[in-house]
Motif scaffolding. Structure first.
Motif, PDB file in Angstrom:
ATOM      1  N   THR A 154       0.800  -1.230   0.000  1.00 29.53           N
ATOM      2  CA  THR A 154       0.000   0.000   0.000  1.00 29.53           C
ATOM      3  C   THR A 154       0.830   1.276   0.000  1.00 29.53           C
ATOM      4  N   MET A 155       2.136   1.175   0.163  1.00 27.25           N
ATOM      5  CA  MET A 155       2.942   2.379   0.392  1.00 27.25           C
ATOM      6  C   MET A 155       3.857   2.685  -0.792  1.00 27.25           C
ATOM      7  N   ASP A 156       3.933   3.959  -1.128  1.00 26.63           N
ATOM      8  CA  ASP A 156       4.846   4.403  -2.184  1.00 26.63           C
ATOM      9  C   ASP A 156       6.284   4.446  -1.677  1.00 26.63           C
ATOM     10  N   GLY A 157       6.452   4.709  -0.395  1.00 26.66           N
ATOM     11  CA  GLY A 157       7.789   4.781   0.172  1.00 26.66           C
ATOM     12  C   GLY A 157       7.758   4.644   1.675  1.00 26.66           C
ATOM     13  N   ILE A 158       8.892   4.301   2.232  1.00 27.64           N
ATOM     14  CA  ILE A 158       9.035   4.150   3.679  1.00 27.64           C
ATOM     15  C   ILE A 158      10.341   4.815   4.103  1.00 27.64           C
ATOM     16  N   LEU A 171       9.180  -4.731   5.641  1.00 24.80           N
ATOM     17  CA  LEU A 171       9.022  -3.354   5.154  1.00 24.80           C
ATOM     18  C   LEU A 171       8.924  -3.333   3.632  1.00 24.80           C
ATOM     19  N   ILE A 172       9.759  -4.128   2.985  1.00 27.11           N
ATOM     20  CA  ILE A 172       9.709  -4.194   1.518  1.00 27.11           C
ATOM     21  C   ILE A 172       8.348  -4.700   1.057  1.00 27.11           C
ATOM     22  N   ASN A 173       7.764  -5.616   1.812  1.00 26.63           N
ATOM     23  CA  ASN A 173       6.452  -6.145   1.447  1.00 26.63           C
ATOM     24  C   ASN A 173       5.351  -5.096   1.556  1.00 26.63           C
ATOM     25  N   LEU A 174       5.566  -4.068   2.368  1.00 31.19           N
ATOM     26  CA  LEU A 174       4.559  -2.999   2.505  1.00 31.19           C
ATOM     27  C   LEU A 174       4.541  -2.074   1.292  1.00 31.19           C
ATOM     28  N   LEU A 181      12.328   2.137  -0.194  1.00 28.63           N
ATOM     29  CA  LEU A 181      12.646   2.059   1.231  1.00 28.63           C
ATOM     30  C   LEU A 181      13.946   2.822   1.456  1.00 28.63           C
ATOM     31  N   VAL A 182      13.869   3.896   2.238  1.00 28.32           N
ATOM     32  CA  VAL A 182      15.036   4.748   2.465  1.00 28.32           C
ATOM     33  C   VAL A 182      15.457   4.616   3.920  1.00 28.32           C
TER      34      VAL A 182
END
Length: 614
Positions: A154-158, A171-174, A181-182
């Motif tokens: 669901t996320m464009d970035g974390i 986190l990558i799965n989100l 992922l930064v």
């Protein structure tokens, strides 16, 4: 004796000299005749006196320190400031390379990452604040249900701000496809990067540290405009060492989450990295819920899957990981809504501890094929915590996933049936290879194969063992009761057996040709693969299938209803695995031997007698 670097902000000094003034210089000469000059350089090197607190050695302890600053140049700014952040703690204890620490403002790092990577901020993922697994829904909620992984994809970035060692895979799965992922935190050890989930979504993992001066000024203006300020605790200077201790304690507490995530303490052996080496490990289990069964673990089988998982050979392991999905013991507590089990019962848990309970597979008692099944270890439970397996002193599972063992079925020999047993029992039943008089082949005489022979014989079918090892012939015929034995490397033996078998259960993990096996089948025969080679794909000879309407299929474990049926059948027909029982401190040697196929036929750990909490 090392000299330190020139100070920038709160000073870091690598070493000190006993009974001598503090040494501070950019120069690294060790000439004795320069010591007197160097000893006064921190205070006299520049014209403007300064005062701060400095660390003088690896202890990181800070104390008052006189030094000097340069005069204010035409492009300089002088200011009074000091912010204590975790990076400062790292530098004072010499845990990174480079110059002395700068005064840092954490929003500077975060802001820098947003425009560069086009992201939006999310919360600290270690605290499970906004993402994870749905545990309760309202009465009029239609789009989500309990157990849904609400934030997956669901996320464009974390923005990952965690400095403690943690797993990147969740986190990558989100992230959505092409998500980013930064990482801003610096874990003590390099985290493992799961490549496959990156490939599947063209996702990116990046790092970001601070930013340029123009962007820093932009960030300050942006913060002022939007009233963005960090939540801070203002302290006096003489409190700084206590502040450092608190910072270190905060990180330590994050690292201890596995031990403190649930109220009940547990003890086992876990792998912590891809070496696969297992060692004592403290963690926690959840309290016994109203539908749960808690049991004392007495034995746990060692499956070949455990070896793959502790070494991350399938690319999905999350450390620390307590393996084991052939877990048996005695029930010590049951929830108020448990109906079929009671305290004192012999019980076990196999490969799964959860599923969605709403899909077609779950409705048909095939939880093993549920797309949201939860593995006994190395997975995420409904509450967002990591599942841990049976190389441990206690297990807790929902009654639906707990198997009742007949009194006459020994726990040590019965433990491997929860994986190896159901893995071969289920395809025999599903593909209708259990009718008396049928001729069944079993490829490979190992942990899976020897159990397949025993179940097939219990069903009353004719069994031929197919093996590359002539030395296993006597074992197959005399001890296990097979009817015949074929050496697959012997062309004459293979030719004599062509077209004679109704079905074949292939238990071999190594890549191998299927054509010779297909040739052994009658028309309409079935070749069932129950082991997954990991080194390379297997070639499929399509013409050989077409010419006899033969099929190649596969099977993964079994549902809970079928697993209970299998255990009851094993008890009735005295089917157990041939095991070598070992103490827990032998487990790493057992893994080495398993990798060499040096076991007949399954290792089982004597948890009850040999696992002792440290």
């Amino acid at each position: 004796m090392e000299k330190s670097q020139e100070a920038l902000g709160l000073e870091t000094i690598n070493t000190s000299v006993v009974s001598s003034p503090f040494l501070f210089s950019k120069r690294h000469s060790l000439e004795l005749n320069s010591l007197c000059v160097l000893a006064t350089s921190p205070e006299d090197e520049h014209p403007v006196k300064a005062f701060g607190w400095a660390a003088r050695d690896y202890s990181g302890h800070l104390s008052p320190f006189n030094f000097s600053r340069r005069s204010t140049g035409e492009e300089d700014v002088r200011f009074k400031c000091c912010t204590v952040v975790y990076v400062t703690l790292i530098f004072t204890k010499s845990r990174t390379n480079g110059a002395s620490p700068l005064t840092l403002l954490r929003p500077f790092f975060v802001f820098y990452a947003f425009p560069r990577f086009h992201l939006s901020p999310v919360c600290n993922p270690e605290k499970h604040e906004t993402v994870g697994v749905v545990t309760e829904v309202g009465s009029k909620v239609n789009n989500f249900k309990v157990g849904d992984k609400a934030a997956m994809g669901t996320m464009d970035g974390i923005i990952d701000t965690v400095s403690a060692i943690h797993h990147l895979l969740p986190l990558i799965n989100l992230l959505k496809s092409h998500g980013k992922l930064v990482m801003l935190g610096i874990p003590d050890q390099p985290p493992e990067l799961p490549i496959f989930p990156l490939l599947m979504g063209r996702k990116t993992v990046a790092g970001s540290a601070a930013g340029g001066l123009k962007e820093t000024q932009e960030m300050i203006h942006f913060a002022a405009k939007h009233n963005i300020r960090p939540e801070i605790e203002v302290i006096s200077m003489n409190y700084v060492n206590t502040a450092m201790e608190r910072l270190a304690k905060e990180k330590k507490e994050m690292a201890k989450s596995a031990e403190q995530g649930h109220p009940n303490q547990a003890f086992g052996w876990a792998a912590t990295d891809t070496s696969g080496v297992l060692s004592p490990f403290k963690f926690s289990r959840r309290a016994t819920g109203e539908k749960d069964v808690r049991f004392k673990v007495l034995y746990c089988g060692i499956c070949h899957s455990d070896l793959h998982m502790i070494k991350n050979e399938w690319g999905k392991s999350r450390y620390p990981i307590v393996p084991g999905h052939e877990v048996v013991g005695i029930a010590t507590e049951v929830g108020s809504k448990v109906e079929k089990l009671k305290v004192g019962d012999k019980v076990g848990v196999g490969c799964f501890v959860g599923a969605c309970h709403s899909c077609d597979d779950c409705a048909n008692d095939l939880e093993n094929y549920c797309p949201k099944k939860i593995y006994t270890y190395g997975d995420t439970y409904y509450d967002g915590t990591a599942t841990q397996g049976g190389y441990s002193d206690v297990m807790v599972a929902e009654e639906r996933y707990v198997i009742h063992f007949p009194d006459n079925l020994p726990l040590d020999g019965g433990a491997p049936l929860l994986c190896a047993g159901i893995t071969v029992y289920s395809p025999l039943k599903y593909f209708e290879l259990t009718k008396p008089g049928m001729h069944i082949g079993v490829v490979g005489l190992g942990g899976l194969g020897h159990v397949a022979v025993k179940f097939a014989k219990a069903f009353g079918v004719k069994v031929t063992v197919i093996s590359t090892s002539p030395g296993k012939k006597e074992e197959a015929l005399e001890r296990l009761g097979a009817d015949s034995f074929v050496v697959s490397r012997d062309p004459d033996q293979m030719r004599a057996a062509m077209g004679t078998m109704d079905g074949i259960i292939d238990t071999v993990f190594a890549a191998h040709p299927l054509l010779p096996l297909i040739g052994l089948l009658k028309s309409h025969g079935k070749l069932i693969l129950v082991a997954a080679p990991i080194d390379r794909p297997i070639e499929l000879p399509v013409y050989a299938l077409m010419s006899g309407r033969k099929l190649v299929a596969s099977s993964l474990s079994g549902g809970l209803k079928e697993t209970q049926e299998m255990i009851d059948f094993a008890g009735k027909h005295n089917v157990t695995a041939d095991v070598e029982v070992v103490p827990i401190d032998y487990v790493n040697t057992a893994m080495e031997r398993l990798e060499k196929a040096d076991v007949r036929y399954r290792f089982v750990i004597d948890i009850g007698n040999t696992l002792k909490a440290a």
